[in-house]
Design an enzyme around this catalytic site. Structure first.
Site, PDB file in Angstrom:
ATOM      1  NE  ARG A   1       1.146   0.481   9.148  1.00  7.81           N
ATOM      2  CZ  ARG A   1       0.702   1.719   9.192  1.00  7.81           C
ATOM      3  NH1 ARG A   1       1.547   2.739   9.179  1.00  7.81           N
ATOM      4  NH2 ARG A   1      -0.589   1.944   9.264  1.00  7.81           N
TER       5      ARG A   1
ATOM      6  CG  HIS B   1      -8.739  -1.828   1.620  1.00 10.71           C
ATOM      7  ND1 HIS B   1      -7.488  -1.348   1.333  1.00 10.71           N
ATOM      8  CD2 HIS B   1      -8.641  -3.178   1.639  1.00 10.71           C
ATOM      9  CE1 HIS B   1      -6.659  -2.365   1.194  1.00 10.71           C
ATOM     10  NE2 HIS B   1      -7.336  -3.487   1.377  1.00 10.71           N
TER      11      HIS B   1
ATOM     12  CG  ASP C   1      -6.640  -0.003  -1.805  1.00  8.97           C
ATOM     13  OD1 ASP C   1      -6.097   0.011  -0.687  1.00  8.97           O
ATOM     14  OD2 ASP C   1      -7.862   0.158  -1.980  1.00  8.97           O
TER      15      ASP C   1
ATOM     16  CG  HIS D   1       0.755  -4.260   5.267  1.00 10.62           C
ATOM     17  ND1 HIS D   1       0.451  -3.696   6.477  1.00 10.62           N
ATOM     18  CD2 HIS D   1       0.589  -3.288   4.339  1.00 10.62           C
ATOM     19  CE1 HIS D   1       0.095  -2.432   6.291  1.00 10.62           C
ATOM     20  NE2 HIS D   1       0.170  -2.156   5.001  1.00 10.62           N
TER      21      HIS D   1
ATOM     22  CG  HIS E   1      -4.311   1.929   3.340  1.00  7.99           C
ATOM     23  ND1 HIS E   1      -4.926   0.917   2.687  1.00  7.99           N
ATOM     24  CD2 HIS E   1      -3.347   1.359   4.102  1.00  7.99           C
ATOM     25  CE1 HIS E   1      -4.380  -0.233   3.029  1.00  7.99           C
ATOM     26  NE2 HIS E   1      -3.435   0.013   3.899  1.00  7.99           N
TER      27      HIS E   1
ATOM     28  CG  HIS F   1      -8.090   3.150  -0.020  1.00  5.77           C
ATOM     29  ND1 HIS F   1      -7.501   2.603   1.091  1.00  5.77           N
ATOM     30  CD2 HIS F   1      -9.343   3.458   0.328  1.00  5.77           C
ATOM     31  CE1 HIS F   1      -8.376   2.585   2.082  1.00  5.77           C
ATOM     32  NE2 HIS F   1      -9.510   3.094   1.632  1.00  5.77           N
TER      33      HIS F   1
ATOM     34  CG  HIS G   1       0.648   3.366   4.618  1.00 11.29           C
ATOM     35  ND1 HIS G   1      -0.051   3.054   5.761  1.00 11.29           N
ATOM     36  CD2 HIS G   1       0.780   2.206   3.934  1.00 11.29           C
ATOM     37  CE1 HIS G   1      -0.326   1.759   5.771  1.00 11.29           C
ATOM     38  NE2 HIS G   1       0.183   1.218   4.669  1.00 11.29           N
TER      39      HIS G   1
ATOM     40  CG  HIS H   1      -1.670  -1.170   1.502  1.00 10.29           C
ATOM     41  ND1 HIS H   1      -1.424  -2.015   2.558  1.00 10.29           N
ATOM     42  CD2 HIS H   1      -2.701  -1.713   0.815  1.00 10.29           C
ATOM     43  CE1 HIS H   1      -2.277  -3.028   2.529  1.00 10.29           C
ATOM     44  NE2 HIS H   1      -3.057  -2.875   1.467  1.00 10.29           N
TER      45      HIS H   1
END
Length: 174
Positions: free
Chosen positions: A164, A97, A108, A147, A89, A105, A73, A71
């Protein structure tokens, strides 16, 4: 005299062509991903603008095999040991999401598949992304995060993708 003009025009055209080839024709942004949360995951990401779209090429190494959520952020800060300093995010369009498409997003990226050798590559293009224009859709100054687990592509806001494990701040390449 005509000969000098022709040579000068040719040299100018050649100089312009070489300059365009050197810069690749569009803006570029990059980041180096550093390990977080006690992992060994690292990587690099390059965003390249070509016409009306931006293409991300993400390369990861040192990760555990399987799918890992990736992702963008909202905060360009990876200083916390668990990368919590990168915030949530990036979602300037206030979409839910989900998969990396126009209805979700802008941050994403879906999942990156990591092989038994700990390496994986993800390539993705979006027309909504911008590089270095200062708009709400500008990727520069955000953080790219990997992640520990698979993104389920449903659960808001983060896809239930776990801790993360790598983080890097996206910067425009000059």
């Amino acid at each position: 005299m005509k000969k000098w003009v022709d040579v000068g025009v040719r040299e100018t055209v050649l100089s312009v062509a070489l300059a365009l080839a050197a810069c690749g024709g569009g803006a570029e942004a990059t980041t180096s991903l550093e390990s977080r949360s006690g992992s060994t995951t690292t990587g690099t990401a390059t965003f390249r603008e070509d016409g009306d779209q931006v293409t991300l090429t993400l390369e990861v190494s040192g990760a555990t095999p399987g799918k890992h959520g990736a992702h963008i952020h909202q905060i360009g800060d990876c200083s916390a040991p668990d990368a919590s300093s990168a915030g949530g995010h990036w979602n300037p369009t206030s979409h839910p999401h989900g998969p990396p498409d126009a209805e979700h997003h802008l941050g994403d990226l879906g999942n990156i598949e990591i092989g038994q050798d700990g390496k994986g590559t993800l390539k993705l293009s979006k027309t909504e992304w911008k590089i270095g224009d200062g708009s709400a859709n500008d990727v520069v100054g955000k953080a790219l995060v990997i992640h520990s687990g698979e993104d389920d592509l449903v659960t808001d806001p983060a896809g239930n993708s776990g801790s993360r494990v790598a983080c890097g701040v996206i910067a425009k390449k000059e």
